[in-house]
Design an enzyme around this catalytic site. Structure first.
Site, short mmCIF file in Angstrom:
data_model
loop_
_atom_site.label_atom_id
_atom_site.label_comp_id
_atom_site.label_asym_id
_atom_site.label_seq_id
_atom_site.Cartn_x
_atom_site.Cartn_y
_atom_site.Cartn_z
N LYS A 1 0.88 -1.18 0.00
CA LYS A 1 0.00 0.00 0.00
C LYS A 1 0.91 1.22 0.00
O LYS A 1 1.54 1.55 1.00
CB LYS A 1 -0.83 -0.04 1.29
CG LYS A 1 -2.12 0.75 1.34
CD LYS A 1 -2.06 2.18 1.00
CE LYS A 1 -2.10 3.23 2.03
NZ LYS A 1 -1.96 4.56 1.41
N GLU B 1 9.29 2.16 10.98
CA GLU B 1 10.36 3.14 10.74
C GLU B 1 9.69 4.50 10.73
O GLU B 1 8.91 4.79 9.82
CB GLU B 1 11.05 2.83 9.43
CG GLU B 1 11.64 1.43 9.47
CD GLU B 1 12.66 1.15 8.38
OE1 GLU B 1 13.55 0.35 8.63
OE2 GLU B 1 12.53 1.74 7.29
N CYS C 1 13.42 11.28 6.57
CA CYS C 1 13.37 10.93 8.00
C CYS C 1 14.73 11.12 8.63
O CYS C 1 14.84 11.46 9.80
CB CYS C 1 12.90 9.50 8.17
SG CYS C 1 13.93 8.32 7.30
N GLU D 1 9.39 17.28 14.50
CA GLU D 1 9.78 16.96 13.13
C GLU D 1 9.02 17.89 12.18
O GLU D 1 7.79 17.81 12.08
CB GLU D 1 9.43 15.50 12.82
CG GLU D 1 9.89 15.10 11.43
CD GLU D 1 9.49 13.68 11.05
OE1 GLU D 1 8.31 13.33 11.18
OE2 GLU D 1 10.38 12.94 10.60
P1 NAP Z 1 2.05 8.93 7.20
O1 NAP Z 1 1.04 9.97 7.11
O2 NAP Z 1 2.28 8.26 8.51
O3 NAP Z 1 1.65 7.83 6.08
C1 NAP Z 1 2.46 6.72 5.82
C2 NAP Z 1 1.62 5.64 5.17
O4 NAP Z 1 0.65 5.18 6.11
C3 NAP Z 1 0.83 6.11 3.95
O5 NAP Z 1 0.79 5.09 3.00
C4 NAP Z 1 -0.55 6.37 4.54
O6 NAP Z 1 -1.58 6.32 3.58
C5 NAP Z 1 -0.64 5.21 5.51
N1 NAP Z 1 -1.65 5.36 6.55
C6 NAP Z 1 -2.25 6.49 6.99
N2 NAP Z 1 -3.16 6.20 7.95
C7 NAP Z 1 -3.13 4.86 8.13
C8 NAP Z 1 -3.83 3.97 8.97
N3 NAP Z 1 -4.75 4.37 9.84
N4 NAP Z 1 -3.55 2.65 8.90
C9 NAP Z 1 -2.62 2.20 8.03
N5 NAP Z 1 -1.93 3.01 7.19
C10 NAP Z 1 -2.17 4.32 7.24
O7 NAP Z 1 3.49 9.45 6.73
P2 NAP Z 1 3.85 10.29 5.44
O8 NAP Z 1 3.33 11.67 5.61
O9 NAP Z 1 3.47 9.53 4.23
O10 NAP Z 1 5.45 10.29 5.51
C11 NAP Z 1 6.18 11.18 6.29
C12 NAP Z 1 6.59 10.53 7.59
O11 NAP Z 1 7.31 9.33 7.33
C13 NAP Z 1 7.54 11.39 8.41
O12 NAP Z 1 7.16 11.38 9.76
C14 NAP Z 1 8.88 10.69 8.25
O13 NAP Z 1 9.79 10.89 9.29
C15 NAP Z 1 8.47 9.27 8.15
N6 NAP Z 1 9.51 8.48 7.49
C16 NAP Z 1 10.30 7.66 8.26
C17 NAP Z 1 11.33 6.92 7.66
C18 NAP Z 1 12.21 6.00 8.47
O14 NAP Z 1 12.85 5.14 7.88
N7 NAP Z 1 12.29 6.14 9.79
C19 NAP Z 1 11.56 7.05 6.30
C20 NAP Z 1 10.74 7.90 5.55
C21 NAP Z 1 9.72 8.61 6.16
P3 NAP Z 1 -2.10 7.69 2.88
O15 NAP Z 1 -0.97 8.22 2.09
O16 NAP Z 1 -3.22 7.22 2.06
O17 NAP Z 1 -2.51 8.60 4.00
#
Ligand code: NAP
Length: 492
Positions: free
Chosen positions: A185, A260, A294, A395
Site C-alpha cells: 500500500k 520506521e 526521515c 519533526e
Molecule cells: P504517514 O502519514 O504516517 O503515512 C504513511 C503511510 O501510512 C501512507 O501510505 C498512509 O496512507 C498510511 N496510513 C495512513 N493512515 C493509516 C492507517 N490508519 N492505517 C494504516 N496506514 C495508514 O506518513 P507520510 O506523511 O506519508 O510520511 C512522512 C513521515 O514518514 C515522516 O514522519 C517521516 O519521518 C516518516 N519516514 C520515516 C522513515 C524512516 O525510515 N524512519 C523514512 C521515511 C519517512 P495515505 O498516504 O493514504 O494517508
C-alpha cells in the site's frame, strides 16, 4: 494539494490495482487523481481509490501464492530479485522521472534513489541464498539440534511518499528473498512509482499473486491490511502517529511489526577543524529532498566558540541551493510534496519568527500562489533557537534548519537526547575522545562521525525511542523481521 477524488476525467492515464498478477479497478470503481507538486494544475493520472474489499482481495491473492513461493528454492527467488535489480538499473532514468513528477525531488536525486533501490534489491537477492540457521550440541546422544528460518507468510508493506521507490523496495525485496508474499500500500501521494515497480517485478518473472498492489487511503486500505488476521507481518514507514496506531492494531492479533518512524536528527559541532566541510555535509543532509527525509539533519547544535564561523558557512552553502522544478537540470532542490506539507512547514516558520528566533535565510513560500505555481519553499535557517522550542524538538519535514548554541559537549549531548526521537545523529569534531563520548551516550539508531546522515545499501537502518520499533531494515538484520525460527530435534 491533497490527492483529488473525483469522477472520470478526459485524457488522464488510469492506473489500476495489481492483484493476482492482473490489473484491476477498485471494487467500487472509484478513482482519485494525483498532481505534480511543481505544477499543481497538471494532473499526472488517476489511481484506484480502493476499499476494504480490494484490500481483502489482495490478501486472498497473497495467501494463495504464499506457500508455492515459500517452497521455491532460495537461489531461484534470488534470481528473480537479481533480474528486478537489473531492471531498476536499466529503467533508472524513466522511473526517476516518474518520481520527480509525482514527488517533486530534483531529477539527479531521483536517479540516485532508483540506483540505491537497485543496490538494496541486489543485496537481498544474495540473502536469498545465504543460510540462516544454527546448529547446537545436543545433551542427548544420537540427537541433532538445529534451527531453520521460515517465512512469515503474508506481509503488508505500507509506505510514505518521500522515497516512493527505495522504501517499497526496502520492504518488498527482503520479503520476497525470505519467501513471503506481499500486499503493498503506497502513499496516496505517490502511487505512480508503485505501479511502475509492479511492472518491473512482473517483468522479472515473479509469479502472480506473490506481490500485490492496492492504492487508496491509509485509513481504509492500510487499516484493513493491519487488521486482517492473515497478514502475519506489517512493515510500515511513516509518521510516529500512524505508526503508533498500527502498533496498537497489530498488537490485538499479535502480528509482528516493523516501524520506521519520524526523526529530529541532530548534528553536533564542537572543536572541529574543518568547519567548511561540516557546513557542506550539514546543508546537504538538511536540504536534500527539500528536508523531507526521515534522516535529514534537522537541528544543528554548535558550541559557542565555533557557532559564528559555522553559521556563516552554512548560510553561504544554503545561498547556493537552486530551488525549482525537479526536471530542470539547474535545480538542486524541488518543491514540497503537497500544499498540506507547505502549510505545515510555514506554520513552524511563523511560530519561530513570532517567538524571536533569528531568521538568517528564507522563511517564506516562493510562489505567490503555490496551488498554481508550485509548492516551493525557500531554504530556511534560524539561529539562536531555544533547545525546547518546537523548531528544535518537533519533526518539521521541510527545508528548515534551526541552530542551537551550547556551552560544551555535555550540554550538546543532553540537548541531542532531549527529543522523543532517536533515528540518526551526527557529530563533527576533531577530538577522538568526543567521538567516543558521543557514540556511547547519544540515543540514536544510527551515528555518523564527521559526515552527514547518509546511510548505505547494506548496513542496518533503524531508530530507537519514538523513531522505530522492531528489527532494523537493510542489510543482514532484515531477516529478523521477515522470518520465524523453527527449532528442530532429530534422534537418529
Ligand atoms: P504517514 O502519514 O504516517 O503515512 C504513511 C503511510 O501510512 C501512507 O501510505 C498512509 O496512507 C498510511 N496510513 C495512513 N493512515 C493509516 C492507517 N490508519 N492505517 C494504516 N496506514 C495508514 O506518513 P507520510 O506523511 O506519508 O510520511 C512522512 C513521515 O514518514 C515522516 O514522519 C517521516 O519521518 C516518516 N519516514 C520515516 C522513515 C524512516 O525510515 N524512519 C523514512 C521515511 C519517512 P495515505 O498516504 O493514504 O494517508
Amino acid at each position: 494539494m491533497s490527492p483529488q477524488r473525483s469522477g472520470p476525467q478526459a485524457a488522464v492515464i488510469q492506473h489500476l490495482n495489481f492483484i493476482r498478477g492482473e490489473w484491476i479497478p477498485s471494487s467500487g470503481g472509484a478513482r482519485y487523481s494525483i498532481r505534480n507538486p511543481a505544477r499543481p494544475e497538471d494532473c499526472l493520472g488517476d489511481f484506484a481509490d480502493s476499499t476494504e474489499v480490494d484490500a481483502a482481495a489482495a490478501v486472498d491473492a497473497a495467501a494463495a501464492a504464499a506457500q508455492a513461493w515459500a517452497d521455491t528454492p532460495g537461489p531461484h527467488r534470488g534470481a528473480v530479485l537479481f533480474r528486478f535489480s537489473q531492471l531498476l538499473e536499466d529503467s533508472k532514468n524513466e522511473l526517476a522521472r516518474v518520481v520527480t513528477l509525482e514527488q517533486g525531488k530534483a531529477l539527479g536525486e531521483a536517479v540516485g534513489e532508483v540506483v540505491r533501490a537497485a543496490a538494496e534489491a541486489r543485496f537481498m537477492a544474495g540473502e536469498a541464498s545465504r543460510g540462516a540457521g544454527h546448529t547446537f550440541p545436543s545433551d542427548r546422544p544420537g540427537t541433532s539440534c538445529y534451527t531453520v528460518s521460515e517465512p512469515l507468510g503474508v506481509v503488508a508493506a505500507i509506505c510514505p511518499w518521500n522515497f516512493p521507490v527505495v522504501t517499497p523496495v526496502r520492504k518488498i525485496a527482503p520479503a520476497l528473498a525470505f519467501g513471503n508474499a506481499v500486499v503493498f500500500k503506497p502513499s496516496s501521494l505517490t502511487p505512480w512509482s508503485a505501479v511502475y515497480l509492479m511492472q518491473l517485478l512482473a517483468k522479472a518473472g515473479l509469479p502472480a499473486g506473490v506481490v500485490n498492489l492496492v492504492t487508496g487511503r491509509g485509513s481504509v486500505v492500510g487499516d484493513s491490511l493491519v487488521r486482517d488476521p492473515r497478514v502475519r507481518g506489517v512493515t510500515f514507514t511513516g509518521s510516529t502517529e500512524v505508526g503508533t496506531h498500527i502498533y496498537e492494531q497489530a498488537a490485538r492479533r499479535l502480528s509482528r511489526v516493523q516501524l520506521e518512524l519520524g526523526g529530529k536528527n541532530p548534528a553536533v559541532v564542537i572543536d572541529h577543524a574543518d568547519l567548511d566541510g561540516a557546513a557542506r555535509e550539514i546543508v546537504a543532509a538538511a536540504f536534500l529532498c527539500s528536508g523531507q527525509r526521515c534522516t535529514a539533519i534537522s537541528r544543528v547544535i554548535v558550541s559557542d566558540g565555533q557557532a559564528d564561523m559555522l553559521v556563516e558557512r552554512i548560510v553561504s552553502h544554503v545561498d547556493r541551493i537552486k530551488v525549482g522544478d525537479g526536471l530542470d537540470p539547474e535545480t538542486t532542490m524541488g518543491p514540497l510534496v503537497s500544499e498540506g506539507q507547505l502549510r505545515s512547514v510555514d506554520r513552524y516558520v511563523r511560530q519561530g519568527v513570532e517567538s524571536g528566533c533569528a531568521l538568517l535565510a528564507g522563511g517564506h513560500a516562493l510562489a505567490e500562489n503555490p496551488a498554481r505555481q508550485g509548492y516551493y519553499y525557500a531554504p530556511t535557517i534560524f539561529d539562536r533557537v531555544p533547545a525546547d522550542s518546537p523548531l528544535a524538538t518537533e519533526e518539521i519535514f521541510g527545508p528548515v534548519l534551526p541552530i542551537v548554541r551550547v556551552r560544551d559537549l555535555e550540554e550538546g549531548i543532553t540537548i541531542a537526547n532531549s527529543t522523543r526521537y532517536g533515528l540518526a545523529a551526527a557529530v563533527f569534531t576533531s577530538r577522538l575522545s568526543y567521538v567516543h563520548e558521543f557514540i556511547s551516550r547519544v540515543q540514536a539508531g544510527m551515528i555518523h562521525v564527521n559526515h552527514g546522515t547518509a546511510s548505505q545499501a547494506h548496513v542496518p537502518f533503524g531508530g530507537v525511542k519514538d523513531s522505530g520499533q522492531g528489527a532494523y531494515s537493510i542489510g543482514p538484520t532484515a531477516r529478523e523481521f521477515y522470518t520465524n525460527a523453527k527449532a528442530i530435534y532429530v534422534r537418529w
